[in-house]
Design a protein around this motif. Structure first.
Motif, PDB file in Angstrom:
ATOM      1  N   GLY A  75       0.822  -1.216   0.000  1.00  0.00           N
ATOM      2  CA  GLY A  75       0.000   0.000   0.000  1.00  0.00           C
ATOM      3  C   GLY A  75       0.850   1.258   0.000  1.00  0.00           C
ATOM      4  O   GLY A  75       0.538   2.240  -0.684  1.00  0.00           O
ATOM      5  N   ILE A  91      -6.337   1.144  -4.296  1.00  0.00           N
ATOM      6  CA  ILE A  91      -6.912  -0.019  -3.612  1.00  0.00           C
ATOM      7  C   ILE A  91      -7.234  -1.114  -4.630  1.00  0.00           C
ATOM      8  O   ILE A  91      -6.954  -2.300  -4.388  1.00  0.00           O
ATOM      9  N   GLY A 125      -3.160  -3.570   2.402  1.00  0.00           N
ATOM     10  CA  GLY A 125      -2.800  -2.502   1.470  1.00  0.00           C
ATOM     11  C   GLY A 125      -3.465  -1.182   1.823  1.00  0.00           C
ATOM     12  O   GLY A 125      -2.850  -0.114   1.722  1.00  0.00           O
ATOM     13  N   ILE A 129      -1.740   2.361   2.556  1.00  0.00           N
ATOM     14  CA  ILE A 129      -2.122   3.641   1.934  1.00  0.00           C
ATOM     15  C   ILE A 129      -2.381   4.686   3.019  1.00  0.00           C
ATOM     16  O   ILE A 129      -1.946   5.839   2.909  1.00  0.00           O
TER      17      ILE A 129
END
Length: 171
Positions: A75, A91, A125, A129
């Protein structure tokens, strides 16, 4: 000079992570060379019911949380590589990468393909992020974020390398 060092650290740590990810998912039961052996480990199954093992009482926390943790760096890296992309697109990229890993496990008969893995990988992930966005909010500049990520990932990479070497020697 400093920028070259940071770029080199970033490339090395990303390459290390990519190889570690492939090794952890695709080659945990068989080596890449072992794929071509007649007497190798063969396993092919598919589960399309999310968290079916958990529902049936076979909760393996290492499997669930290992997948989440394993995909957190992805991510972060995806966010760095595609910093102008919308979050939902990053995503989707993570989910597609996870799906590709699951498909390869099925095609090569090297493990169980499980929708739960795609879900937990994607969740990891998303955490990555989020971490990237927090770091970016604090450091503001892309160069500083990349420097911070490069240094942190290199610091993590060193002990992981020694652990992997020790496990390889021990086994």
């Amino acid at each position: 000079m400093k920028k070259n060092i940071i770029n080199a650290l970033f490339k090395i740590s990303f390459t290390f992570y990519s190889l570690f990810l492939m090794g952890s998912i695709l080659f945990k039961y068989v080596s890449p060379i072992g794929l071509f052996s007649d007497d190798r480990y063969f396993a092919r199954s598919i589960n399309l019911i999310p968290f079916n093992d958990v529902i049936n009482g076979y909760y393996n926390s290492l499997d669930v949380w290992g997948n989440v943790i394993l995909f957190i760096p992805l991510g972060i890296y995806i966010s760095i590589f595609f910093k102008k992309s919308k979050i939902y697109k990053n995503i989707i990229k993570i989910a597609v990468i996870s799906l590709i890993f699951e498909l390869f496990q099925y095609i090569l008969a090297i493990g169980a393909s499980d929708i739960s893995d795609i879900i937990t990988n994607t969740f990891g992930g998303i955490i990555g992020i989020s971490i990237y966005l927090i770091i970016k909010k604090i450091l503001k500049q892309d160069d500083k974020v990349k420097t911070f990520i490069s240094i942190c990932s290199s610091v993590v990479m060193i002990p992981v390398t020694f652990i992997l070497l020790a496990l390889t020697i021990y086994n």
